[in-house]
Enzyme design. Structure first.
Site, PDB file in Angstrom:
ATOM      1  N   ALA A  69       6.527  50.162 -71.005  1.00 31.96           N
ATOM      2  CA  ALA A  69       6.350  49.551 -69.408  1.00 31.96           C
ATOM      3  C   ALA A  69       5.256  50.222 -68.739  1.00 31.96           C
ATOM      4  O   ALA A  69       4.925  51.349 -69.013  1.00 31.96           O
ATOM      5  CB  ALA A  69       7.803  49.899 -68.905  1.00 31.96           C
TER       6      ALA A  69
ATOM      7  N   SER B 286       5.019  44.033 -72.672  1.00 29.68           N
ATOM      8  CA  SER B 286       6.240  44.399 -72.231  1.00 29.68           C
ATOM      9  C   SER B 286       6.923  43.514 -71.353  1.00 29.68           C
ATOM     10  O   SER B 286       5.977  42.743 -70.352  1.00 29.68           O
ATOM     11  CB  SER B 286       6.484  45.765 -71.922  1.00 29.68           C
ATOM     12  OG  SER B 286       7.536  46.054 -71.025  1.00 29.68           O
TER      13      SER B 286
ATOM     14  N   GLN C 260       7.331  40.675 -75.711  1.00 30.44           N
ATOM     15  CA  GLN C 260       8.444  41.370 -75.625  1.00 30.44           C
ATOM     16  C   GLN C 260       9.551  40.807 -74.491  1.00 30.44           C
ATOM     17  O   GLN C 260       9.170  40.841 -73.328  1.00 30.44           O
ATOM     18  CB  GLN C 260       8.618  42.796 -75.530  1.00 30.44           C
ATOM     19  CG  GLN C 260      10.047  43.580 -75.709  1.00 30.44           C
ATOM     20  CD  GLN C 260      10.377  43.881 -74.336  1.00 30.44           C
ATOM     21  OE1 GLN C 260       9.717  44.004 -73.195  1.00 30.44           O
ATOM     22  NE2 GLN C 260      11.776  43.893 -74.254  1.00 30.44           N
TER      23      GLN C 260
ATOM     24  N   TYR D  84      13.496  41.023 -72.301  1.00 28.40           N
ATOM     25  CA  TYR D  84      15.066  41.020 -72.378  1.00 28.40           C
ATOM     26  C   TYR D  84      15.602  39.717 -71.726  1.00 28.40           C
ATOM     27  O   TYR D  84      15.071  39.002 -70.907  1.00 28.40           O
ATOM     28  CB  TYR D  84      15.261  42.093 -71.147  1.00 28.40           C
ATOM     29  CG  TYR D  84      14.603  43.574 -71.484  1.00 28.40           C
ATOM     30  CD1 TYR D  84      15.583  44.299 -72.279  1.00 28.40           C
ATOM     31  CD2 TYR D  84      13.584  43.997 -71.105  1.00 28.40           C
ATOM     32  CE1 TYR D  84      15.307  45.563 -72.546  1.00 28.40           C
ATOM     33  CE2 TYR D  84      13.323  45.392 -71.416  1.00 28.40           C
ATOM     34  CZ  TYR D  84      14.024  45.967 -72.128  1.00 28.40           C
ATOM     35  OH  TYR D  84      13.744  47.412 -72.388  1.00 28.40           O
TER      36      TYR D  84
ATOM     37  N   THR E 200      14.452  42.465 -77.324  1.00 34.37           N
ATOM     38  CA  THR E 200      15.074  43.803 -77.167  1.00 34.37           C
ATOM     39  C   THR E 200      16.583  43.592 -77.037  1.00 34.37           C
ATOM     40  O   THR E 200      16.894  43.137 -76.205  1.00 34.37           O
ATOM     41  CB  THR E 200      14.465  44.661 -76.283  1.00 34.37           C
ATOM     42  OG1 THR E 200      12.952  44.715 -76.381  1.00 34.37           O
ATOM     43  CG2 THR E 200      15.276  46.123 -76.182  1.00 34.37           C
TER      44      THR E 200
ATOM     45  N   ARG F 144      18.834  58.687 -69.167  1.00 34.78           N
ATOM     46  CA  ARG F 144      17.547  59.458 -69.223  1.00 34.78           C
ATOM     47  C   ARG F 144      17.632  60.482 -68.098  1.00 34.78           C
ATOM     48  O   ARG F 144      17.250  60.123 -67.008  1.00 34.78           O
ATOM     49  CB  ARG F 144      16.281  58.343 -69.007  1.00 34.78           C
ATOM     50  CG  ARG F 144      16.300  57.150 -70.408  1.00 34.78           C
ATOM     51  CD  ARG F 144      15.257  56.220 -70.117  1.00 34.78           C
ATOM     52  NE  ARG F 144      15.354  55.430 -71.136  1.00 34.78           N
ATOM     53  CZ  ARG F 144      14.416  54.252 -70.934  1.00 34.78           C
ATOM     54  NH1 ARG F 144      13.480  54.117 -70.228  1.00 34.78           N
ATOM     55  NH2 ARG F 144      14.801  53.190 -71.925  1.00 34.78           N
TER      56      ARG F 144
ATOM     57  N   LYS G  65      14.561  43.025 -81.853  1.00 34.19           N
ATOM     58  CA  LYS G  65      14.034  44.721 -81.759  1.00 34.19           C
ATOM     59  C   LYS G  65      15.051  45.508 -81.386  1.00 34.19           C
ATOM     60  O   LYS G  65      15.857  45.385 -80.318  1.00 34.19           O
ATOM     61  CB  LYS G  65      12.768  44.861 -80.748  1.00 34.19           C
ATOM     62  CG  LYS G  65      12.264  46.301 -80.870  1.00 34.19           C
ATOM     63  CD  LYS G  65      11.111  46.235 -79.744  1.00 34.19           C
ATOM     64  CE  LYS G  65      10.342  47.646 -79.848  1.00 34.19           C
ATOM     65  NZ  LYS G  65      11.245  48.450 -79.260  1.00 34.19           N
TER      66      LYS G  65
ATOM     67  N   SER H  96      14.590  50.020 -85.035  1.00 33.25           N
ATOM     68  CA  SER H  96      14.060  50.463 -83.902  1.00 33.25           C
ATOM     69  C   SER H  96      15.285  51.286 -82.908  1.00 33.25           C
ATOM     70  O   SER H  96      16.326  50.595 -82.937  1.00 33.25           O
ATOM     71  CB  SER H  96      13.238  49.690 -82.829  1.00 33.25           C
ATOM     72  OG  SER H  96      13.235  50.640 -81.646  1.00 33.25           O
TER      73      SER H  96
ATOM     74  N   HIS I  54      14.583  52.489 -80.144  1.00 34.59           N
ATOM     75  CA  HIS I  54      13.892  52.352 -78.859  1.00 34.59           C
ATOM     76  C   HIS I  54      13.116  53.575 -78.747  1.00 34.59           C
ATOM     77  O   HIS I  54      13.089  54.278 -77.596  1.00 34.59           O
ATOM     78  CB  HIS I  54      14.935  52.370 -77.769  1.00 34.59           C
ATOM     79  CG  HIS I  54      14.616  51.579 -76.544  1.00 34.59           C
ATOM     80  ND1 HIS I  54      14.855  50.015 -76.482  1.00 34.59           N
ATOM     81  CD2 HIS I  54      13.548  51.704 -75.486  1.00 34.59           C
ATOM     82  CE1 HIS I  54      14.247  49.614 -75.336  1.00 34.59           C
ATOM     83  NE2 HIS I  54      13.528  50.564 -74.722  1.00 34.59           N
TER      84      HIS I  54
ATOM     85  N   ARG J 121      14.981  56.167 -76.540  1.00 37.80           N
ATOM     86  CA  ARG J 121      15.206  56.049 -75.358  1.00 37.80           C
ATOM     87  C   ARG J 121      16.442  55.131 -75.034  1.00 37.80           C
ATOM     88  O   ARG J 121      16.871  54.999 -73.967  1.00 37.80           O
ATOM     89  CB  ARG J 121      14.013  55.522 -74.881  1.00 37.80           C
ATOM     90  CG  ARG J 121      12.612  56.173 -74.911  1.00 37.80           C
ATOM     91  CD  ARG J 121      11.349  55.403 -74.629  1.00 37.80           C
ATOM     92  NE  ARG J 121      11.212  54.816 -73.424  1.00 37.80           N
ATOM     93  CZ  ARG J 121      10.856  55.809 -72.363  1.00 37.80           C
ATOM     94  NH1 ARG J 121      10.458  56.904 -72.652  1.00 37.80           N
ATOM     95  NH2 ARG J 121      10.911  55.319 -71.198  1.00 37.80           N
TER      96      ARG J 121
ATOM     97  N   ASP K  61       9.571  51.102 -85.929  1.00 44.48           N
ATOM     98  CA  ASP K  61       9.048  51.776 -84.872  1.00 44.48           C
ATOM     99  C   ASP K  61       9.722  53.041 -84.599  1.00 44.48           C
ATOM    100  O   ASP K  61      10.673  53.101 -85.238  1.00 44.48           O
ATOM    101  CB  ASP K  61       8.805  50.943 -83.500  1.00 44.48           C
ATOM    102  CG  ASP K  61      10.117  50.776 -82.682  1.00 44.48           C
ATOM    103  OD1 ASP K  61      11.019  51.509 -82.952  1.00 44.48           O
ATOM    104  OD2 ASP K  61       9.875  50.040 -81.522  1.00 44.48           O
TER     105      ASP K  61
END
Length: 359
Positions: free
Chosen positions: A87, A114, A136, A138, A164, A173, A226, A248, A250, A253, A282
């Site tokens: 991002a 992204s 990518q 959402y 994703t 986070r 993903k 993945s 993420h 994250r 990844d």
């Protein structure tokens, strides 16, 4: 002619990481790019896990030519390292996604735009009209927005969509919270009919595999998911018609305390080995030896995110190209020293998991 004595030559991804920490002066931005979730256990293990796998070199083989070319998600690329979506690249460098897209085109590999981009599809394509581009996504609540974005991607020659699936609710986070970091609005998920200005719209709690089937029904682009970390989800993905799976977590994250992606890879490859679906991976790729380990365990290509951010921050487009060149060169060296003339020579005989608990 005077030389810039402040410029430090970077010979590895680790060198770029150190220099990027000096370049990105906004604490919140640096924390966002480098941070993970909660206790960052998965973030740290993504890196440590590669040391648990050891290479098994074969010698006295002809390596006078080494071929790194790969075909993945219907696209031909020069080497099996593609740029993962991340991002707001503009926080790392004013040229943001423009620089990354141009660097990928110059290195003949795929660039993934992204959903949380600071540039529009139209502008990115205008600034970088060549090269392989993936998108990518959402899957947000308003399907009109998704249809609009997909049609725009098709018109601009994008080749694949990566959905994703591992962030249905916002992750915890703590670094971002402590830095009071807030996401801006996405320049991608806007249309004349609807736009997404609320991060809650990105977290579709009712998201199911039927949404993947719906997406497949509205486009002829390659569709990959993903965020797959289990054999069960890999099987579901194949049953719902995906063309690719990205193993993945993420980058540490999303959910903390899950396996490193490299540790989950074999299980997923085995689960769908007869499906014809392309497997990518990844999270934690930092060296050419990391790439060859992922390929040996069954991935067709790997995706890199943070290393690209670091290259971008240090030297814009040239920094991104340099990071990709480093990884490509390290992969070639690793292949040669392992006795692998082409990617097809890289298989499970090239690798073994260490029985030692020490890294």
């Amino acid at each position: 002619m005077t030389m810039d004595k402040t410029r430090v030559k970077c010979y590895s991804v680790a060198d770029y990481e150190k220099q990027a920490e000096l370049k990105i002066t906004d604490t919140a931005a640096l924390g966002y790019f480098n941070g993970g979730t909660e206790g960052t256990e998965t973030l740290r293990d993504n890196l440590a896990a590669f040391s648990r796998y050891k290479l098994r070199p074969r010698h006295m083989r002809d390596i006078s030519t080494i071929n790194t070319k790969q075909r993945v998600l219907g696209c031909d690329i020069d080497f099996p390292v593609v740029v993962a979506p991340f991002a707001f690249a503009k926080m790392a460098h004013p040229d943001g996604e423009y620089a990354v897209a141009r660097a990928c085109a110059g290195m003949d590999t795929a660039f993934t735009l992204s959903s949380w981009t600071s540039k529009s599809i139209d502008d990115v394509t205008k600034e970088s009209s060549t090269g392989v581009k993936w998108l990518q996504l959402y899957l947000v609540k308003d399907r009109r927005v998704i249809v609009n974005v997909v049609r725009k991607a098709e018109r601009h020659g994008f080749k694949a969509i990566l959905v994703t699936i591992d962030l249905k609710i916002p992750s915890n986070r703590l670094t971002d919270k402590r830095n009071q970091f807030t996401m801006g609005n996405s320049e991608l998920l806007r249309s004349p009919n609807a736009s997404i200005d609320d991060t809650d719209q990105f977290h579709l709690l009712s998201l199911s595999w039927d949404d993947i089937s719906w997406l497949k029904s509205i486009t002829k682009l390659q569709v990959a998911v993903k965020g797959v970390m289990t054999r069960e989800d890999a099987i579901e993905a194949v049953q719902h018609g995906v063309d690719g799976i990205v193993v993945s977590n993420h980058g540490g994250r999303a959910l903390d305390c899950v396996e490193a992606s490299i540790d989950a890879l074999s299980e997923i490859v085995e689960a769908v080995k007869h499906s014809g679906v392309d497997i990518l991976m990844d999270s934690g790729i930092r060296k050419g030896t990391d790439v060859i380990k992922a390929l040996a365990l069954g991935a067709k290509a790997v995706m890199v995110g943070r290393p690209i951010v670091w290259g971008l921050a240090v030297d814009g487009e040239n920094g991104v190209k340099s990071v990709l060149e480093i990884l490509k060169n390290e992969l070639r060296i690793s292949m040669g020293l392992c006795g692998c003339q082409s990617l097809s020579d890289i298989n499970q005989t090239v690798i073994k998991k260490s029985t030692s608990s020490r890294l």
